[in-house]
Design a protein around this motif. Structure first.
Motif, PDB file in Angstrom:
ATOM      1  N   LEU A  28      32.244  13.203  41.506  1.00 37.71           N
ATOM      2  CA  LEU A  28      31.684  12.587  40.305  1.00 37.71           C
ATOM      3  C   LEU A  28      31.843  11.074  40.362  1.00 37.71           C
ATOM      4  O   LEU A  28      30.915  10.324  40.032  1.00 37.71           O
ATOM      5  CB  LEU A  28      32.363  13.159  39.055  1.00 37.71           C
ATOM      6  N   ALA A  29      32.995  10.611  40.822  1.00 34.83           N
ATOM      7  CA  ALA A  29      33.242   9.167  40.930  1.00 34.83           C
ATOM      8  C   ALA A  29      32.237   8.502  41.867  1.00 34.83           C
ATOM      9  O   ALA A  29      31.734   7.413  41.578  1.00 34.83           O
ATOM     10  CB  ALA A  29      34.664   8.911  41.407  1.00 34.83           C
ATOM     11  N   THR A  30      31.922   9.156  42.973  1.00 30.61           N
ATOM     12  CA  THR A  30      30.951   8.600  43.919  1.00 30.61           C
ATOM     13  C   THR A  30      29.566   8.550  43.295  1.00 30.61           C
ATOM     14  O   THR A  30      28.841   7.559  43.437  1.00 30.61           O
ATOM     15  CB  THR A  30      30.929   9.426  45.220  1.00 30.61           C
ATOM     16  N   SER A  31      29.184   9.606  42.589  1.00 27.62           N
ATOM     17  CA  SER A  31      27.876   9.624  41.922  1.00 27.62           C
ATOM     18  C   SER A  31      27.773   8.485  40.916  1.00 27.62           C
ATOM     19  O   SER A  31      26.768   7.768  40.866  1.00 27.62           O
ATOM     20  CB  SER A  31      27.655  10.957  41.201  1.00 27.62           C
ATOM     21  N   LEU A  32      28.814   8.312  40.118  1.00 27.99           N
ATOM     22  CA  LEU A  32      28.813   7.234  39.121  1.00 27.99           C
ATOM     23  C   LEU A  32      28.779   5.865  39.785  1.00 27.99           C
ATOM     24  O   LEU A  32      28.104   4.952  39.306  1.00 27.99           O
ATOM     25  CB  LEU A  32      30.021   7.371  38.206  1.00 27.99           C
ATOM     26  N   ASP A  33      29.485   5.719  40.891  1.00 35.71           N
ATOM     27  CA  ASP A  33      29.482   4.452  41.619  1.00 35.71           C
ATOM     28  C   ASP A  33      28.084   4.132  42.140  1.00 35.71           C
ATOM     29  O   ASP A  33      27.615   3.000  42.010  1.00 35.71           O
ATOM     30  CB  ASP A  33      30.488   4.503  42.771  1.00 35.71           C
ATOM     31  N   HIS A  34      27.400   5.118  42.706  1.00 38.65           N
ATOM     32  CA  HIS A  34      26.035   4.900  43.204  1.00 38.65           C
ATOM     33  C   HIS A  34      25.107   4.485  42.071  1.00 38.65           C
ATOM     34  O   HIS A  34      24.293   3.571  42.223  1.00 38.65           O
ATOM     35  CB  HIS A  34      25.500   6.162  43.878  1.00 38.65           C
ATOM     36  N   LEU A  35      25.228   5.156  40.929  1.00 37.93           N
ATOM     37  CA  LEU A  35      24.385   4.812  39.783  1.00 37.93           C
ATOM     38  C   LEU A  35      24.667   3.399  39.285  1.00 37.93           C
ATOM     39  O   LEU A  35      23.744   2.646  38.965  1.00 37.93           O
ATOM     40  CB  LEU A  35      24.603   5.820  38.657  1.00 37.93           C
ATOM     41  N   ALA A  36      25.935   3.030  39.219  1.00 39.23           N
ATOM     42  CA  ALA A  36      26.308   1.688  38.764  1.00 39.23           C
ATOM     43  C   ALA A  36      25.757   0.626  39.714  1.00 39.23           C
ATOM     44  O   ALA A  36      25.273  -0.420  39.256  1.00 39.23           O
ATOM     45  CB  ALA A  36      27.825   1.570  38.656  1.00 39.23           C
ATOM     46  N   ARG A  37      25.797   0.889  41.005  1.00 38.88           N
ATOM     47  CA  ARG A  37      25.252  -0.075  41.988  1.00 38.88           C
ATOM     48  C   ARG A  37      23.745  -0.252  41.832  1.00 38.88           C
ATOM     49  O   ARG A  37      23.207  -1.301  42.159  1.00 38.88           O
ATOM     50  CB  ARG A  37      25.564   0.373  43.406  1.00 38.88           C
ATOM     51  N   MET A  38      23.080   0.796  41.320  1.00 32.58           N
ATOM     52  CA  MET A  38      21.635   0.708  41.076  1.00 32.58           C
ATOM     53  C   MET A  38      21.327   0.052  39.735  1.00 32.58           C
ATOM     54  O   MET A  38      20.169  -0.123  39.371  1.00 32.58           O
ATOM     55  CB  MET A  38      21.001   2.106  41.128  1.00 32.58           C
ATOM     56  N   GLY A  39      22.369  -0.283  38.973  1.00 36.15           N
ATOM     57  CA  GLY A  39      22.170  -0.995  37.718  1.00 36.15           C
ATOM     58  C   GLY A  39      22.181  -0.128  36.473  1.00 36.15           C
ATOM     59  O   GLY A  39      21.872  -0.615  35.385  1.00 36.15           O
ATOM     60  N   PHE A  40      22.525   1.152  36.608  1.00 29.78           N
ATOM     61  CA  PHE A  40      22.564   2.037  35.449  1.00 29.78           C
ATOM     62  C   PHE A  40      23.862   1.855  34.680  1.00 29.78           C
ATOM     63  O   PHE A  40      24.906   1.551  35.244  1.00 29.78           O
ATOM     64  CB  PHE A  40      22.439   3.506  35.878  1.00 29.78           C
ATOM     65  N   ASP A  41      23.787   2.064  33.387  1.00 28.96           N
ATOM     66  CA  ASP A  41      24.949   2.001  32.508  1.00 28.96           C
ATOM     67  C   ASP A  41      25.709   3.325  32.643  1.00 28.96           C
ATOM     68  O   ASP A  41      25.239   4.361  32.198  1.00 28.96           O
ATOM     69  CB  ASP A  41      24.476   1.795  31.071  1.00 28.96           C
ATOM     70  N   THR A  42      26.865   3.299  33.270  1.00 25.99           N
ATOM     71  CA  THR A  42      27.613   4.523  33.548  1.00 25.99           C
ATOM     72  C   THR A  42      28.838   4.686  32.650  1.00 25.99           C
ATOM     73  O   THR A  42      29.763   5.420  32.990  1.00 25.99           O
ATOM     74  CB  THR A  42      28.037   4.579  35.029  1.00 25.99           C
TER      75      THR A  42
END
Length: 56
Positions: A28-42
Protein backbone atom coordinates in the motif's frame (compact mmCIF):
# COMPACT_ATOMS: atom_id res chain seq x y z
CA UNK A 1 -16.66 10.74 -1.97
CA UNK A 2 -12.97 9.94 -1.87
CA UNK A 3 -11.04 10.63 -5.07
CA UNK A 4 -8.73 7.60 -5.08
CA UNK A 5 -9.91 4.01 -4.67
CA UNK A 6 -7.27 1.32 -4.17
CA UNK A 7 -8.27 -2.25 -4.96
CA UNK A 8 -6.05 -5.38 -4.84
CA UNK A 9 -5.33 -5.32 -8.61
CA UNK A 10 -6.02 -1.73 -9.69
CA UNK A 11 -6.33 1.88 -8.60
CA UNK A 12 -9.31 3.91 -9.74
CA UNK A 13 -9.56 7.69 -9.91
CA UNK A 14 -13.25 8.18 -10.81
CA UNK A 15 -13.24 11.96 -11.39
CA UNK A 16 -10.60 11.48 -14.11
CA UNK A 17 -12.13 8.23 -15.43
CA UNK A 18 -8.70 6.69 -14.82
CA UNK A 19 -7.84 3.10 -13.91
CA UNK A 20 -4.24 2.15 -13.20
CA UNK A 21 -3.05 -1.47 -12.94
CA UNK A 22 -1.66 -2.51 -9.56
CA UNK A 23 0.26 -5.66 -8.72
CA UNK A 24 -1.30 -7.55 -5.82
CA UNK A 25 2.22 -7.92 -4.40
CA UNK A 26 2.74 -4.14 -4.33
CA UNK A 27 2.51 -2.69 -0.83
CA UNK A 28 0.00 0.00 0.00
CA UNK A 29 2.85 2.38 0.84
CA UNK A 30 4.41 1.83 -2.59
CA UNK A 31 1.08 2.43 -4.34
CA UNK A 32 0.57 5.67 -2.42
CA UNK A 33 4.13 6.76 -3.17
CA UNK A 34 3.62 6.20 -6.92
CA UNK A 35 0.39 8.19 -6.84
CA UNK A 36 2.01 11.04 -4.91
CA UNK A 37 4.87 11.20 -7.44
CA UNK A 38 2.24 11.58 -10.18
CA UNK A 39 0.80 14.56 -8.31
CA UNK A 40 -2.26 12.96 -6.70
CA UNK A 41 -3.44 13.99 -3.25
CA UNK A 42 -2.78 10.87 -1.17
CA UNK A 43 -3.90 12.16 2.23
CA UNK A 44 -5.99 9.57 4.12
CA UNK A 45 -9.11 11.69 3.74
CA UNK A 46 -8.78 11.39 -0.05
CA UNK A 47 -8.00 7.65 -0.35
CA UNK A 48 -10.30 4.68 0.13
CA UNK A 49 -8.61 1.29 0.51
CA UNK A 50 -10.95 -1.56 -0.35
CA UNK A 51 -11.11 -5.11 1.01
CA UNK A 52 -8.24 -7.37 0.06
CA UNK A 53 -5.50 -4.72 0.04
CA UNK A 54 -2.92 -5.60 2.69
CA UNK A 55 -1.65 -2.74 4.84
CA UNK A 56 2.00 -3.86 4.60
Amino acid sequence: MKQIHIWPNHIRVPHLDLVLPRSEEESLATSLDHLARMGFDTRPANVEVHDGVPAN
